[in-house]
Design a protein around this motif. Structure first.
Motif, PDB file in Angstrom:
ATOM      1  N   LYS A 297      59.383  55.774  25.206  1.00 61.18           N
ATOM      2  CA  LYS A 297      59.813  56.417  23.954  1.00 61.18           C
ATOM      3  C   LYS A 297      59.175  55.690  22.764  1.00 61.18           C
ATOM      4  O   LYS A 297      58.078  55.152  22.910  1.00 61.18           O
TER       5      LYS A 297
ATOM      6  N   GLU B  65      65.658  66.881  33.775  1.00 58.81           N
ATOM      7  CA  GLU B  65      66.363  65.870  32.986  1.00 58.81           C
ATOM      8  C   GLU B  65      67.560  66.526  32.288  1.00 58.81           C
ATOM      9  O   GLU B  65      67.399  67.073  31.178  1.00 58.81           O
TER      10      GLU B  65
ATOM     11  N   GLY C 198      69.806  58.639  28.455  1.00 56.62           N
ATOM     12  CA  GLY C 198      70.180  57.536  27.574  1.00 56.62           C
ATOM     13  C   GLY C 198      71.678  57.346  27.432  1.00 56.62           C
ATOM     14  O   GLY C 198      72.135  56.621  26.550  1.00 56.62           O
TER      15      GLY C 198
HETATM   16  C1  PEP Z   1      63.994  59.803  29.417  1.00 58.83           C
HETATM   17  O1  PEP Z   1      63.724  59.332  28.335  1.00 58.83           O
HETATM   18  O2  PEP Z   1      63.295  60.718  29.868  1.00 58.83           O
HETATM   19  C2  PEP Z   1      65.130  59.265  30.158  1.00 58.83           C
HETATM   20  C3  PEP Z   1      65.422  59.792  31.309  1.00 58.83           C
HETATM   21  O3  PEP Z   1      65.826  58.232  29.573  1.00 58.83           O
HETATM   22  P1  PEP Z   1      66.944  57.306  30.271  1.00 58.83           P
HETATM   23  O4  PEP Z   1      66.384  56.848  31.596  1.00 58.83           O
HETATM   24  O5  PEP Z   1      67.129  56.166  29.324  1.00 58.83           O
HETATM   25  O6  PEP Z   1      68.157  58.133  30.455  1.00 58.83           O
END
Ligand code: PEP
Length: 252
Positions: free
Chosen positions: A11, A166, A172
């Motif tokens: 990120k 996702e 997050g």
């Molecule tokens: C992402 O940024 O795609 C993600 C899955 O973040 P996290 O692993 O922190 O949940």
């Protein structure tokens, strides 16, 4: 047999000195040859990732790409520019971009096309929000997101892409999807792809993303339709990211 792929998404985090340390600790690790490994860095650090990872077997790439080829698009980065720094992958349609920048399914599809045009593998992010899940709309949301990509790219080109499921509520938050929830959506997505092209569906890698950490990686990576992980927070801590990669290597 689909080879597992573990992708770190930094990120908007990092700094030159800190990146150097993190990248060094990745590629000095041995015993991960049976999985593909990649880190997606902020665009200004692509040259650094290339400098440190070239020749190590690790891949690197970007987190977004313009849906235009080049021209008067201030602030955007073209696929050809990502390729100039050896990028193998770029995410498109990450929920943080869909939400903050209002990226539509059609814009995300065009971004995937731009990446493919120069030989970069788009990792297409899909997923429902918490309210959509609670309303029972998970399938209709991811179906719509996937359909936009297939419509533009065509079914056979999907073999050159990677999907990342996702769920927005898991990103997050520390709250991962359960193994059952992840497997159910992954298998369903593969089934949707199979309605267009069975062979591509069998080959298509579908990553899970959303609070993947060492403590849940073993269970998630062992699921039959989960072909790897897109990892945010845990990819910034070498020991955690490597533990996730080892979990995938064990079940590969
Ligand atoms: C992402 O940024 O795609 C993600 C899955 O973040 P996290 O692993 O922190 O949940």
């Amino acid at each position: 047999m689909r080879r597992k792929l573990i992708v770190g998404n930094w990120k908007m985090q990092g700094a030159l000195a800190q990146n150097q340390e993190l990248l060094n600790s990745f590629f000095t690790e041995r015993g991960l040859l049976s999985v593909d490994l990649a880190v997606l860095v902020p665009a200004p650090y692509l040259a650094q990732a290339q400098g440190q990872l070239q020749g190590t077997g690790w891949f690197w790439g970007a987190q977004d790409v313009s849906d235009e080829v080049r021209g008067a698009f201030t602030g955007e980065v073209a696929a050809s520019m990502l390729l100039d720094f050896g990028s193998k992958f770029t995410t498109v349609g990450h929920s943080e971009r869909r939400q903050r920048h209002g990226e539509s399914d059609q814009v995300v599809a065009r971004k995937a096309q731009r990446a493919l045009d120069v030989g970069i593998t788009p990792i297409v992010c899909l997923g429902e929000s918490l309210s959509e899940r609670e309303r029972g709309e998970t399938r209709s949301v991811v179906r719509r997101q996937l359909a936009a990509i297939i419509d533009l790219l065509g079914a056979s080109a999907m073999a050159q892409t990677v999907l990342a499921y996702e769920p927005v509520w898991a990103i997050g938050t520390g709250r991962s999807a359960t193994a059952e929830q992840a497997q159910e959506v992954h298998a369903w997505l593969r089934g949707q792809m199979g309605e267009h092209d069975d062979e591509v569906a069998g080959k298509l890698r579908i990553l899970y993303g959303g609070s993947v950490k060492p403590s849940n990686a073993v269970e998630l990576m062992a699921l039959p339709d989960v072909d790897g992980a897109l990892v945010g927070g845990a990819s910034l801590v070498a020991s955690e990211f490597l533990a996730i990669a080892h979990a995938a290597a064990r079940v590969n």
